[in-house]
Scaffold this active site. Structure first.
Site, short mmCIF file in Angstrom:
data_model
loop_
_atom_site.label_atom_id
_atom_site.label_comp_id
_atom_site.label_asym_id
_atom_site.label_seq_id
_atom_site.Cartn_x
_atom_site.Cartn_y
_atom_site.Cartn_z
N SER A 1 59.61 -46.49 100.05
CA SER A 1 60.20 -45.39 99.27
C SER A 1 61.15 -44.60 100.15
O SER A 1 60.97 -44.56 101.38
CB SER A 1 59.08 -44.47 98.78
OG SER A 1 59.62 -43.27 98.27
N TYR B 1 51.61 -39.30 100.68
CA TYR B 1 52.48 -40.35 100.13
C TYR B 1 53.60 -40.67 101.13
O TYR B 1 53.84 -41.84 101.45
CB TYR B 1 53.06 -39.89 98.79
CG TYR B 1 53.90 -40.95 98.09
CD1 TYR B 1 53.29 -42.04 97.47
CD2 TYR B 1 55.29 -40.88 98.08
CE1 TYR B 1 54.05 -43.02 96.84
CE2 TYR B 1 56.06 -41.85 97.46
CZ TYR B 1 55.43 -42.92 96.84
OH TYR B 1 56.19 -43.90 96.23
N1 LIG Z 1 58.57 -44.68 90.57
C1 LIG Z 1 59.23 -44.23 91.63
O1 LIG Z 1 60.00 -43.23 91.55
C2 LIG Z 1 59.07 -44.91 92.96
C3 LIG Z 1 59.98 -44.58 93.97
C4 LIG Z 1 59.86 -45.21 95.21
C5 LIG Z 1 58.87 -46.14 95.42
N2 LIG Z 1 57.98 -46.44 94.42
C6 LIG Z 1 56.94 -47.41 94.71
O2 LIG Z 1 57.05 -48.48 93.80
C7 LIG Z 1 55.78 -49.13 93.67
C8 LIG Z 1 55.49 -49.37 92.19
O3 LIG Z 1 55.30 -48.11 91.56
P1 LIG Z 1 55.83 -47.80 90.09
O4 LIG Z 1 56.81 -46.71 90.19
O5 LIG Z 1 56.19 -49.05 89.40
O6 LIG Z 1 54.51 -47.12 89.46
P2 LIG Z 1 53.41 -47.68 88.44
O7 LIG Z 1 54.03 -48.05 87.16
O8 LIG Z 1 52.35 -46.63 88.47
O9 LIG Z 1 52.90 -49.01 89.15
C9 LIG Z 1 51.97 -49.02 90.20
C10 LIG Z 1 51.31 -50.37 90.19
O10 LIG Z 1 50.39 -50.44 91.30
C11 LIG Z 1 49.16 -50.94 90.80
N3 LIG Z 1 48.03 -50.50 91.63
C12 LIG Z 1 47.66 -49.25 91.92
N4 LIG Z 1 46.54 -49.26 92.66
C13 LIG Z 1 46.21 -50.57 92.83
C14 LIG Z 1 45.14 -51.23 93.49
N5 LIG Z 1 44.18 -50.55 94.15
N6 LIG Z 1 45.11 -52.59 93.45
C15 LIG Z 1 46.06 -53.30 92.79
N7 LIG Z 1 47.09 -52.71 92.15
C16 LIG Z 1 47.15 -51.36 92.17
C17 LIG Z 1 49.06 -50.43 89.38
O11 LIG Z 1 48.22 -51.29 88.61
P3 LIG Z 1 46.68 -51.01 88.20
O12 LIG Z 1 46.56 -49.54 87.93
O13 LIG Z 1 46.53 -51.87 86.99
O14 LIG Z 1 45.87 -51.47 89.36
C18 LIG Z 1 50.50 -50.62 88.92
O15 LIG Z 1 50.70 -51.95 88.50
C19 LIG Z 1 54.78 -48.22 94.37
O16 LIG Z 1 54.48 -48.71 95.64
C20 LIG Z 1 55.52 -46.91 94.49
O17 LIG Z 1 55.05 -46.13 95.56
C21 LIG Z 1 58.07 -45.84 93.19
#
Ligand SMILES: NC(=O)c1ccc[n+]([C@@H]2O[C@H](COP(=O)([O-])OP(=O)(O)OC[C@H]3O[C@@H](n4cnc5c(N)ncnc54)[C@H](OP(=O)(O)O)[C@@H]3O)[C@@H](O)[C@H]2O)c1
Length: 255
Positions: free
Chosen positions: A141, A154
């Site tokens: 991120s 985070y």
């Molecule tokens: N959205 C943003 O603005 C943003 C910006 C920069 C980076 N990111 C990064 O992008 C990545 C994806 O996030 P997203 O934005 O797509 O959010 P999201 O829709 O909340 O997706 C997060 C994913 O991680 C999974 N997860 C969480 N805990 C887990 C565990 N213990 N074991 C296996 N899977 C797990 C969740 O699935 P389950 O709950 O089904 O396990 C879900 O599929 C993350 O690493 C986040 O930090 C996001």
């Protein structure tokens, strides 16, 4: 580049929603065989169905990245079905709980965002080293560039992730294994829902295309969107006093 993904096997953690799901569909559309891992089995099945309707092949493997055995089992399933994992996208991540003063909350967040990625690397690496090819991708991120008071744990977890993957990139070159670290700005997913207005936010589908192209090109780092990259370049170089005043204006969110 369109042939790049045909028959390629990709393990995506955190594939039940957001960026992971959008990337799975994007790669499926280009003919990849995608292994999907996350805890919510029903949501994972829905991702698998979406990958299949886009023209790809998917294996839904419910599991928790904090449990090494779960990730090893998923990799074993992909090896049995497809002969191995060509690309790992360590994407699973959480932003909550946010309380930076609760050691258990911080450990729980680190267990997913950092140790979860370490577990996934540990599970795929022996096969990649044996075959002398592979690609490790971490979804970090822009929050990794400084210690943001809005999410201390985070920021720290993503800084650890980026640093770890940067070091792996150099260590694994000799084995023919590529490493890419992705630094997205804000992406419209479950993670950002309810957060109010966020600057320069992009859709998960747009993020997936940018990440996919970065992997194809074997880029060491992929950072987006461009205006956020430029802003973060400035933030990274700010002296501490100025940084404290600028980021201190945004109140922390806790739950
Ligand atoms: N959205 C943003 O603005 C943003 C910006 C920069 C980076 N990111 C990064 O992008 C990545 C994806 O996030 P997203 O934005 O797509 O959010 P999201 O829709 O909340 O997706 C997060 C994913 O991680 C999974 N997860 C969480 N805990 C887990 C565990 N213990 N074991 C296996 N899977 C797990 C969740 O699935 P389950 O709950 O089904 O396990 C879900 O599929 C993350 O690493 C986040 O930090 C996001």
């Amino acid at each position: 580049m369109s042939a790049y993904w045909r028959e390629r096997t990709v393990l995506i953690t955190g594939a039940s929603s957001g960026i992971g799901r959008a990337l799975a569909v994007e790669l499926g559309r280009l003919g990849a065989r995608v292994g999907l891992l996350a805890r919510r089995a029903e949501a994972l099945k829905a991702t698998a169905a979406a990958v299949q309707s886009a023209g790809g092949v998917a294996l839904a493997m419910p599991g928790d990245v904090t449990l090494l055995a779960d990730v090893q089992r998923a990799v074993g399933q992909m090896e049995a079905a497809w002969g191995g994992v060509d690309v790992l996208v360590a994407n699973a991540g959480v932003a909550r709980p946010r309380d930076p003063f609760d050691p258990e909350a911080v450990a729980a967040l680190m267990a997913v965002n950092f140790q979860g990625a370490v577990n996934a690397v540990g599970a795929v690496l022996p096969g990649m080293q044996r075959r002398r090819r592979g690609h490790l991708v971490a979804i970090s991120s822009l929050a990794s560039v400084r210690g943001f008071p809005q999410g201390p744990a985070y920021s720290a977890s993503k800084a650890a992730l980026s640093t770890y993957f940067e070091a792996l990139r150099v260590r694994l070159r000799q084995y023919g294994i590529a490493v890419t670290t992705v630094h997205p700005g804000f992406v419209d997913t479950e993670m950002t829902q309810g957060a109010g207005w966020l600057p320069l936010i992009v859709s998960a589908e747009r993020a997936a295309v940018i990440i996919r192209k970065g992997i194809e090109r074997g880029k060491p780092t992929v950072t987006f969107p461009l205006p956020a990259v430029l802003a973060m370049g400035l933030v990274r170089r700010m002296p501490a006093g100025l940084f404290d005043r600028v980021v201190g204006r945004v109140p922390p969110r806790e739950d």
